[in-house]
Design a protein around this motif. Sequence first.
Motif, PDB file in Angstrom:
ATOM      1  N   ALA A 185      94.597  64.255 -41.944  1.00 39.95           N
ATOM      2  CA  ALA A 185      93.794  63.362 -41.105  1.00 39.95           C
ATOM      3  C   ALA A 185      93.092  62.286 -41.920  1.00 39.95           C
ATOM      4  O   ALA A 185      92.680  61.260 -41.380  1.00 39.95           O
ATOM      5  CB  ALA A 185      92.761  64.179 -40.326  1.00 39.95           C
ATOM      6  N   ASP A 186      92.981  62.500 -43.241  1.00 43.15           N
ATOM      7  CA  ASP A 186      92.274  61.546 -44.099  1.00 43.15           C
ATOM      8  C   ASP A 186      92.969  60.182 -44.084  1.00 43.15           C
ATOM      9  O   ASP A 186      94.175  60.079 -44.314  1.00 43.15           O
ATOM     10  CB  ASP A 186      92.231  62.064 -45.537  1.00 43.15           C
ATOM     11  N   GLU A 187      92.185  59.150 -43.834  1.00 42.48           N
ATOM     12  CA  GLU A 187      92.688  57.781 -43.862  1.00 42.48           C
ATOM     13  C   GLU A 187      91.549  56.870 -44.278  1.00 42.48           C
ATOM     14  O   GLU A 187      90.512  56.822 -43.622  1.00 42.48           O
ATOM     15  CB  GLU A 187      93.229  57.373 -42.495  1.00 42.48           C
ATOM     16  N   ILE A 188      91.749  56.146 -45.405  1.00 41.37           N
ATOM     17  CA  ILE A 188      90.686  55.325 -45.973  1.00 41.37           C
ATOM     18  C   ILE A 188      91.143  53.867 -45.942  1.00 41.37           C
ATOM     19  O   ILE A 188      91.976  53.460 -46.752  1.00 41.37           O
ATOM     20  CB  ILE A 188      90.361  55.745 -47.420  1.00 41.37           C
ATOM     21  N   PRO A 189      90.616  53.059 -45.031  1.00 39.51           N
ATOM     22  CA  PRO A 189      91.045  51.661 -44.944  1.00 39.51           C
ATOM     23  C   PRO A 189      90.280  50.773 -45.927  1.00 39.51           C
ATOM     24  O   PRO A 189      89.214  51.136 -46.434  1.00 39.51           O
ATOM     25  CB  PRO A 189      90.694  51.291 -43.501  1.00 39.51           C
ATOM     26  N   GLY A 190      90.842  49.597 -46.187  1.00 36.68           N
ATOM     27  CA  GLY A 190      90.128  48.565 -46.935  1.00 36.68           C
ATOM     28  C   GLY A 190      89.883  48.866 -48.389  1.00 36.68           C
ATOM     29  O   GLY A 190      88.911  48.376 -48.976  1.00 36.68           O
ATOM     30  N   THR A 191      90.746  49.643 -49.029  1.00 38.23           N
ATOM     31  CA  THR A 191      90.548  49.954 -50.440  1.00 38.23           C
ATOM     32  C   THR A 191      91.227  48.914 -51.323  1.00 38.23           C
ATOM     33  O   THR A 191      92.119  48.186 -50.895  1.00 38.23           O
ATOM     34  CB  THR A 191      91.105  51.343 -50.801  1.00 38.23           C
ATOM     35  N   PHE A 192      90.817  48.887 -52.570  1.00 37.09           N
ATOM     36  CA  PHE A 192      91.515  48.127 -53.600  1.00 37.09           C
ATOM     37  C   PHE A 192      92.643  49.020 -54.133  1.00 37.09           C
ATOM     38  O   PHE A 192      92.729  50.203 -53.796  1.00 37.09           O
ATOM     39  CB  PHE A 192      90.541  47.759 -54.714  1.00 37.09           C
ATOM     40  N   ALA A 193      93.531  48.452 -54.935  1.00 34.13           N
ATOM     41  CA  ALA A 193      94.620  49.246 -55.510  1.00 34.13           C
ATOM     42  C   ALA A 193      94.072  50.269 -56.501  1.00 34.13           C
ATOM     43  O   ALA A 193      93.010  50.082 -57.094  1.00 34.13           O
ATOM     44  CB  ALA A 193      95.623  48.332 -56.195  1.00 34.13           C
ATOM     45  N   GLY A 194      94.817  51.364 -56.683  1.00 30.04           N
ATOM     46  CA  GLY A 194      94.514  52.292 -57.757  1.00 30.04           C
ATOM     47  C   GLY A 194      93.683  53.505 -57.419  1.00 30.04           C
ATOM     48  O   GLY A 194      92.968  54.021 -58.279  1.00 30.04           O
ATOM     49  N   ALA A 195      93.764  54.023 -56.213  1.00 31.05           N
ATOM     50  CA  ALA A 195      93.061  55.260 -55.876  1.00 31.05           C
ATOM     51  C   ALA A 195      93.692  56.431 -56.624  1.00 31.05           C
ATOM     52  O   ALA A 195      94.886  56.404 -56.957  1.00 31.05           O
ATOM     53  CB  ALA A 195      93.114  55.510 -54.374  1.00 31.05           C
ATOM     54  N   SER A 196      92.906  57.471 -56.882  1.00 32.50           N
ATOM     55  CA  SER A 196      93.438  58.614 -57.636  1.00 32.50           C
ATOM     56  C   SER A 196      92.785  59.919 -57.197  1.00 32.50           C
ATOM     57  O   SER A 196      91.646  59.941 -56.716  1.00 32.50           O
ATOM     58  CB  SER A 196      93.229  58.412 -59.142  1.00 32.50           C
ATOM     59  N   PHE A 197      93.535  61.014 -57.378  1.00 34.65           N
ATOM     60  CA  PHE A 197      93.005  62.353 -57.128  1.00 34.65           C
ATOM     61  C   PHE A 197      92.093  62.772 -58.275  1.00 34.65           C
ATOM     62  O   PHE A 197      92.302  62.400 -59.441  1.00 34.65           O
ATOM     63  CB  PHE A 197      94.143  63.375 -57.065  1.00 34.65           C
ATOM     64  N   SER A 198      91.106  63.601 -57.961  1.00 30.13           N
ATOM     65  CA  SER A 198      90.362  64.285 -59.008  1.00 30.13           C
ATOM     66  C   SER A 198      91.267  65.356 -59.612  1.00 30.13           C
ATOM     67  O   SER A 198      92.244  65.779 -58.993  1.00 30.13           O
ATOM     68  CB  SER A 198      89.097  64.920 -58.435  1.00 30.13           C
ATOM     69  N   PRO A 199      91.005  65.808 -60.842  1.00 24.48           N
ATOM     70  CA  PRO A 199      91.869  66.802 -61.475  1.00 24.48           C
ATOM     71  C   PRO A 199      92.062  68.071 -60.654  1.00 24.48           C
ATOM     72  O   PRO A 199      93.148  68.669 -60.680  1.00 24.48           O
ATOM     73  CB  PRO A 199      91.148  67.093 -62.803  1.00 24.48           C
ATOM     74  N   ASP A 200      91.032  68.493 -59.891  1.00 29.13           N
ATOM     75  CA  ASP A 200      91.179  69.707 -59.093  1.00 29.13           C
ATOM     76  C   ASP A 200      91.810  69.436 -57.724  1.00 29.13           C
ATOM     77  O   ASP A 200      92.024  70.364 -56.933  1.00 29.13           O
ATOM     78  CB  ASP A 200      89.831  70.416 -58.926  1.00 29.13           C
ATOM     79  N   GLY A 201      92.074  68.167 -57.412  1.00 28.59           N
ATOM     80  CA  GLY A 201      92.735  67.820 -56.161  1.00 28.59           C
ATOM     81  C   GLY A 201      91.835  67.833 -54.941  1.00 28.59           C
ATOM     82  O   GLY A 201      92.307  67.567 -53.828  1.00 28.59           O
ATOM     83  N   ARG A 202      90.545  68.095 -55.100  1.00 32.88           N
ATOM     84  CA  ARG A 202      89.622  68.164 -53.957  1.00 32.88           C
ATOM     85  C   ARG A 202      89.183  66.791 -53.473  1.00 32.88           C
ATOM     86  O   ARG A 202      88.822  66.617 -52.308  1.00 32.88           O
ATOM     87  CB  ARG A 202      88.380  68.969 -54.330  1.00 32.88           C
ATOM     88  N   PHE A 203      89.179  65.821 -54.390  1.00 29.65           N
ATOM     89  CA  PHE A 203      88.578  64.525 -54.091  1.00 29.65           C
ATOM     90  C   PHE A 203      89.557  63.382 -54.350  1.00 29.65           C
ATOM     91  O   PHE A 203      90.525  63.520 -55.103  1.00 29.65           O
ATOM     92  CB  PHE A 203      87.325  64.305 -54.953  1.00 29.65           C
TER      93      PHE A 203
END
Length: 706
Positions: A185-203
């Motif tokens: 269900a997660d959907e994040i609009p209006g971001t800049f390029a380069g999003a990343s997971f945290s090492p534990d995958g929670r964030f």
Amino acid sequence: MTDAQALPAPPVAAKRPLSRTHHGDTFDDPYEWLRAKDEAEVIGHLEAENAYTDERTAHLAALREQIFQEIKGRTLETDLSVPSRRGSWWYYGRTVEGSQYGIQCRAPLASPDDWTPPELAPGEPVPGEQVLLDGNIEAEGLDFFSLGSFEISNDGDRMLYGVDLAGDERYTVRVRDLTTGENLADEIPGTFAGASFSPDGRFIVYTTVDDAWRPDTVWLHEIGTPVEDDVKLFTEPDERFWVGADFTRSDRYLIIDVGSSVTSEEWIVDAADLRSEPRVVWPRSEGVEYSASDAVVDGEDVLYILHNDGALDFELVRVAASAPQGERSVVIPHRPGQRLLGVDTFRDWGIVGYRRGGLPRLGMLDYADGAVREIEFDEPLYSVGAGGNPEWAPPLLRVGFGSFVTPGTVFDYEVATGELLLRKRQPVLGGYDADDYAQARVWATAQDGTEVPISLVWKRSFGDAGATPRALHLYGYGSYEHSIEPGFSVARLSALDRGVIFAVAHVRGGGEMGRQWYEDGKTLAKRNTFTDFVDCAQHLIDAGYTTADRMVAEGGSAGGLLMGAVANLAPELFAGILADVPFVDALTSILDPSLPLTVIEWDEWGDPLHDPEVYAYMKTYSPYENVRADVQYPRILAVTSLNDTRVLYVEPAKWVARLREVGADALLKCEMVAGHGGVTGRYNSWRERAFELAWLLDVLGVADAA
């Protein structure tokens, strides 16, 4: 068409009174109304420009199709990249004949000790392959599709991807469960390029932009929670600075980067506690740039920091990660003329990138004694860089290599032995033989005595370059310390095989010859960029490589500013000028802090809004203000995109309108659904380049040659 009477009438933009006054100087700007992107009259004018360009270039339709087929025929359309190991998987991309976009895939490792990438045959089933993202499915029914973020969580169970569907470089990030293939269900609009997971995958850590399209805020999103609850990790109020964030390869830290063109600052957050307060590595100091990378040496957590504090071409130091502002241990001292570019740390060794003699270099860094062992290559001109190395403790380093004559090549460098293991060379179909082509570097003397390098490539069967004057395609950029490397191009072969010499003028303002080369081509020294290019063109004529009526110049973005400036400075030296997304209304843009990126750009060009000296200086070279009525301009093609957020379409639109006033033969091509990088989809991109090359070859008079 050579008969001027047979040419169709070009669109005529209305002139509407408007003036701006700064520092006591008033400039009349009758075409500024074209900035109103949402007005039907503006769209109508752009569409009329496109129709006119189509009509003027209709005679090149067959040549365009021929060049497109040449590009297509030289390309292995069904192909795979060399797999990169991460965790329990080999990750790679593949393409399929007839499909516009790439397909992101993975296949399981044969064993935990497997470091040799599998030799995957294009078009054949891959054992255990899992398709992660098929761009063709995602882009179905869309005019534009661009992927700005793509990452797999460390446990391999989730994928995030960010998509731009307009060309404005604003991405919507989504998360996919790779075990089910379904999006969360997660959907994040209006971001800049380069999003990343945290090492534990929670964030997910991502960045957003302000109203001026400046990445200014870093956010933390916990997967499974509403976007409205996302935590602001960091925001930068100073409009001169960009912000970005990424995790170190060790996964121990999140590093938040804050930087302008001349100053940088980094903040560290413990990856195990992302909500903790960021701590600064070195407090920002005007004119000081640095970047940090972590390692463990002799049991101590350390940061390797590359910086220019009192070191024009940068030096590398080591500090304690717990006290980065404490004692610095110099690892690689400053050496004038050897520009250190970056350091990348792994568990047991590091890799250092640097420039020497106008070429990029790679060296292995020994943590124990700081020694650097250069990886050597035997071509006189080349480009090289490390990439595709996500693992923390690999025995191999993935290296990309290429030159004007050598197609893109992937090596694995065996650290223990120093051996380069060839993994793949870009296939070039149709019987391509690198020995049929030659490359060389020559030097032009600039007006102030500076020696400016020029790189050349040509086909040997037409004779040695310089033996007799030939058609020549001269490319230039010269801004932001960006270096134009000697790289291979399949599309370029269509010109080389028709006898054209391709040349790159490595003018000041770029980074080819070290940091001083950049400093000598920016702000109040910017005119050096333009005069260097003119001097390079004159040298190529004087040395017998070409003649003025057989030379076309090309540049894009800031290189488009270069094109506009040299068109005014020395129109007699060129038969044609190709300007891609050109920054030709520079003074108007840099005077307006409400426009995207303007305040950030003041470090590169100067601040004409508040500094009368900068204003006066920029006005001497900004192409739009300096269009001349007393010269005959070469043929000009300007290519732009309606949704470009970096260089707005209005700049070339105004420039072309002004050029027409003085009788110039200028064409404008505006992609109505595209961004700064032009159209998306490989076949679309090939057709776009075929359009430009057909025009270029026509100007050079070799359109019928084969």
